[in-house]
Design a protein around this motif. Structure first.
Motif, PDB file in Angstrom:
ATOM      1  N   PRO A 167       0.811  -1.223   0.000  1.00  0.00           N
ATOM      2  CA  PRO A 167       0.000   0.000   0.000  1.00  0.00           C
ATOM      3  C   PRO A 167       0.841   1.269   0.000  1.00  0.00           C
ATOM      4  O   PRO A 167       0.478   2.254  -0.656  1.00  0.00           O
ATOM      5  N   GLU A 168       1.959   1.249   0.707  1.00  0.00           N
ATOM      6  CA  GLU A 168       2.811   2.443   0.753  1.00  0.00           C
ATOM      7  C   GLU A 168       3.394   2.767  -0.616  1.00  0.00           C
ATOM      8  O   GLU A 168       3.571   3.938  -0.951  1.00  0.00           O
ATOM      9  N   GLU A 169       3.701   1.717  -1.392  1.00  0.00           N
ATOM     10  CA  GLU A 169       4.221   1.971  -2.739  1.00  0.00           C
ATOM     11  C   GLU A 169       3.168   2.651  -3.594  1.00  0.00           C
ATOM     12  O   GLU A 169       3.465   3.601  -4.339  1.00  0.00           O
ATOM     13  N   LEU A 170       1.930   2.175  -3.507  1.00  0.00           N
ATOM     14  CA  LEU A 170       0.851   2.810  -4.261  1.00  0.00           C
ATOM     15  C   LEU A 170       0.695   4.261  -3.833  1.00  0.00           C
ATOM     16  O   LEU A 170       0.500   5.148  -4.674  1.00  0.00           O
ATOM     17  N   LEU A 171       0.812   4.509  -2.558  1.00  0.00           N
ATOM     18  CA  LEU A 171       0.700   5.876  -2.047  1.00  0.00           C
ATOM     19  C   LEU A 171       1.805   6.755  -2.624  1.00  0.00           C
ATOM     20  O   LEU A 171       1.546   7.894  -3.047  1.00  0.00           O
ATOM     21  N   PHE A 172       3.030   6.237  -2.677  1.00  0.00           N
ATOM     22  CA  PHE A 172       4.135   7.004  -3.262  1.00  0.00           C
ATOM     23  C   PHE A 172       3.848   7.342  -4.724  1.00  0.00           C
ATOM     24  O   PHE A 172       4.111   8.458  -5.175  1.00  0.00           O
ATOM     25  N   ARG A 173       3.317   6.360  -5.444  1.00  0.00           N
ATOM     26  CA  ARG A 173       3.040   6.569  -6.868  1.00  0.00           C
ATOM     27  C   ARG A 173       1.929   7.599  -7.079  1.00  0.00           C
ATOM     28  O   ARG A 173       1.973   8.392  -8.031  1.00  0.00           O
ATOM     29  N   ILE A 174       0.931   7.577  -6.220  1.00  0.00           N
ATOM     30  CA  ILE A 174      -0.143   8.564  -6.305  1.00  0.00           C
ATOM     31  C   ILE A 174       0.415   9.970  -6.097  1.00  0.00           C
ATOM     32  O   ILE A 174       0.114  10.900  -6.846  1.00  0.00           O
ATOM     33  N   LYS A 175       1.253  10.134  -5.091  1.00  0.00           N
ATOM     34  CA  LYS A 175       1.840  11.442  -4.815  1.00  0.00           C
ATOM     35  C   LYS A 175       2.723  11.900  -5.973  1.00  0.00           C
ATOM     36  O   LYS A 175       2.735  13.093  -6.327  1.00  0.00           O
ATOM     37  N   ALA A 176       3.453  10.959  -6.573  1.00  0.00           N
ATOM     38  CA  ALA A 176       4.309  11.306  -7.711  1.00  0.00           C
ATOM     39  C   ALA A 176       3.483  11.770  -8.902  1.00  0.00           C
ATOM     40  O   ALA A 176       3.859  12.717  -9.603  1.00  0.00           O
ATOM     41  N   LEU A 177       2.343  11.124  -9.134  1.00  0.00           N
ATOM     42  CA  LEU A 177       1.475  11.522 -10.240  1.00  0.00           C
ATOM     43  C   LEU A 177       0.895  12.910 -10.012  1.00  0.00           C
ATOM     44  O   LEU A 177       0.772  13.699 -10.947  1.00  0.00           O
ATOM     45  N   PHE A 178       0.525  13.217  -8.789  1.00  0.00           N
ATOM     46  CA  PHE A 178       0.012  14.557  -8.512  1.00  0.00           C
ATOM     47  C   PHE A 178       1.077  15.613  -8.768  1.00  0.00           C
ATOM     48  O   PHE A 178       0.780  16.688  -9.300  1.00  0.00           O
ATOM     49  N   ARG A 179       2.321  15.323  -8.401  1.00  0.00           N
ATOM     50  CA  ARG A 179       3.406  16.276  -8.687  1.00  0.00           C
ATOM     51  C   ARG A 179       3.580  16.444 -10.187  1.00  0.00           C
ATOM     52  O   ARG A 179       3.772  17.559 -10.683  1.00  0.00           O
ATOM     53  N   ARG A 180       3.510  15.341 -10.906  1.00  0.00           N
ATOM     54  CA  ARG A 180       3.699  15.373 -12.353  1.00  0.00           C
ATOM     55  C   ARG A 180       2.602  16.186 -13.035  1.00  0.00           C
ATOM     56  O   ARG A 180       2.869  17.026 -13.900  1.00  0.00           O
ATOM     57  N   TYR A 181       1.367  15.954 -12.656  1.00  0.00           N
ATOM     58  CA  TYR A 181       0.256  16.675 -13.276  1.00  0.00           C
ATOM     59  C   TYR A 181       0.242  18.141 -12.864  1.00  0.00           C
ATOM     60  O   TYR A 181      -0.218  18.997 -13.612  1.00  0.00           O
ATOM     61  N   SER A 182       0.740  18.434 -11.677  1.00  0.00           N
ATOM     62  CA  SER A 182       0.829  19.829 -11.252  1.00  0.00           C
ATOM     63  C   SER A 182       1.785  20.600 -12.154  1.00  0.00           C
ATOM     64  O   SER A 182       1.508  21.725 -12.574  1.00  0.00           O
ATOM     65  N   ARG A 183       2.910  19.982 -12.488  1.00  0.00           N
ATOM     66  CA  ARG A 183       3.867  20.619 -13.403  1.00  0.00           C
ATOM     67  C   ARG A 183       3.262  20.776 -14.794  1.00  0.00           C
ATOM     68  O   ARG A 183       3.511  21.746 -15.488  1.00  0.00           O
ATOM     69  N   ALA A 184       2.440  19.812 -15.200  1.00  0.00           N
ATOM     70  CA  ALA A 184       1.887  19.821 -16.551  1.00  0.00           C
ATOM     71  C   ALA A 184       0.863  20.923 -16.765  1.00  0.00           C
ATOM     72  O   ALA A 184       0.528  21.262 -17.899  1.00  0.00           O
ATOM     73  N   SER A 185       0.343  21.508 -15.683  1.00  0.00           N
ATOM     74  CA  SER A 185      -0.690  22.536 -15.821  1.00  0.00           C
ATOM     75  C   SER A 185      -0.115  23.865 -16.318  1.00  0.00           C
ATOM     76  O   SER A 185      -0.861  24.754 -16.708  1.00  0.00           O
ATOM     77  N   SER A 186       1.190  24.006 -16.311  1.00  0.00           N
ATOM     78  CA  SER A 186       1.819  25.249 -16.734  1.00  0.00           C
ATOM     79  C   SER A 186       2.088  25.244 -18.235  1.00  0.00           C
ATOM     80  O   SER A 186       2.296  24.204 -18.847  1.00  0.00           O
ATOM     81  N   ASP A 187       2.071  26.448 -18.841  1.00  0.00           N
ATOM     82  CA  ASP A 187       2.410  26.563 -20.257  1.00  0.00           C
ATOM     83  C   ASP A 187       3.917  26.498 -20.471  1.00  0.00           C
ATOM     84  O   ASP A 187       4.378  26.371 -21.602  1.00  0.00           O
ATOM     85  N   ARG A 188       4.688  26.626 -19.386  1.00  0.00           N
ATOM     86  CA  ARG A 188       6.136  26.547 -19.477  1.00  0.00           C
ATOM     87  C   ARG A 188       6.615  25.311 -18.731  1.00  0.00           C
ATOM     88  O   ARG A 188       6.307  25.121 -17.555  1.00  0.00           O
ATOM     89  N   ILE A 189       7.357  24.480 -19.431  1.00  0.00           N
ATOM     90  CA  ILE A 189       7.883  23.249 -18.855  1.00  0.00           C
ATOM     91  C   ILE A 189       9.398  23.371 -18.820  1.00  0.00           C
ATOM     92  O   ILE A 189      10.027  23.723 -19.827  1.00  0.00           O
ATOM     93  N   GLN A 190       9.997  23.084 -17.676  1.00  0.00           N
ATOM     94  CA  GLN A 190      11.438  23.224 -17.540  1.00  0.00           C
ATOM     95  C   GLN A 190      12.089  21.878 -17.267  1.00  0.00           C
ATOM     96  O   GLN A 190      11.681  21.144 -16.369  1.00  0.00           O
ATOM     97  N   LEU A 191      13.090  21.556 -18.082  1.00  0.00           N
ATOM     98  CA  LEU A 191      13.900  20.360 -17.915  1.00  0.00           C
ATOM     99  C   LEU A 191      15.344  20.822 -17.752  1.00  0.00           C
ATOM    100  O   LEU A 191      16.070  20.975 -18.732  1.00  0.00           O
ATOM    101  N   GLY A 192      15.744  21.073 -16.522  1.00  0.00           N
ATOM    102  CA  GLY A 192      17.080  21.625 -16.325  1.00  0.00           C
ATOM    103  C   GLY A 192      17.173  23.004 -16.950  1.00  0.00           C
ATOM    104  O   GLY A 192      16.371  23.882 -16.647  1.00  0.00           O
TER     105      GLY A 192
END
Length: 225
Positions: free
Chosen positions: A105-130
């Motif tokens: 269950p903890e692994e699933l929880l980590f993955r859920i949190k990671a997806l929320f971070r990923r989608y939060s970044r995706a909401s911006s018109d500017r994406i930064q990779l380094g």
């Protein structure tokens, strides 16, 4: 409070997820099959969906595809199937992540949190990779302050991968997203465009890279921020 849709015909799995996720402060709505989940999606707004693959009436793969056509939310597939072909089908339908049963269950929880971070970044018109910045509104890419001119398909492919770092995209899905559902050419055109992108950004390999997942497709990996 984030609202999660849990679709699984196994009451024990639902109870486990309910216990773990509510403890973390998530609000849950549970469905026992795909059709019930689809009905709930029409009535409420969700921030993420966890879908079992093998469900009655509408299975998780069909439900995943349904969600991708109508809604914009992260999806995690939860299934006992762990063959590469099974994972490929899930990613082809548009899942963001894939967790096999039995699971921690903890692994699933980590993955859920990671997806929320990923989608939060995706909401911006500017994406930064380094040092590479992708401006989706103006269709511009700058690297270390220098503006780069990319052909449109290369830009769209780079932006799609960078928008969701860590998410695996199957070749067929990238074809549909970038070239369109009616594209009739060779899907290996994706490989050609990926090769060109790698060549263009070879000097930034210490910051981000486009990784190949053999037999399935590609994902962007950010190495530093």
């Amino acid at each position: 409070m984030k609202h999660l849709l849990i679709a699984d015909d196994d009451a024990h799995v639902r109870a486990l997820l309910r216990r773990v996720l509510t403890r973390e402060g998530y609000r849950l709505t549970e469905a026992r099959d795909g059709e019930e989940a689809a009905s709930m999606l029409r009535q409420q707004r969700f921030d993420l969906a966890v879908l079992d693959v093998m469900m009655p009436r509408m299975d998780g793969l069909a439900l995943c595809e349904h969600i991708r056509e109508l809604y914009d939310l992260p999806i995690i597939m939860l299934t006992a199937k762990d063959q590469l072909s099974d994972k490929e089908q899930a990613f082809l339908r548009g899942t963001d992540d894939y967790v096999t049963k039995p699971f921690e269950p903890e692994e699933l929880l980590f993955r859920i949190k990671a997806l929320f971070r990923r989608y939060s970044r995706a909401s911006s018109d500017r994406i930064q990779l380094g040092q590479v910045v992708i401006d989706r509104q103006n269709y511009e890419v700058t690297a270390a302050g220098e503006t780069l001119l990319l052909p449109m398909k290369e830009f769209e492919l780079l932006a799609q991968l960078a928008q969701y770092p860590g998410r695996l995209f199957a070749r067929e899905e990238l074809i549909r997203l970038i070239w369109g559902a009616d594209y009739e050419g060779d899907e290996r055109t994706v490989d050609v465009h990926i090769k060109r992108l790698r060549q263009r950004f070879a000097g930034y390999a210490d910051e981000f890279a486009i990784q190949t997942v053999r037999g399935i497709g590609y994902k962007a990996e950010v190495k530093s921020r």
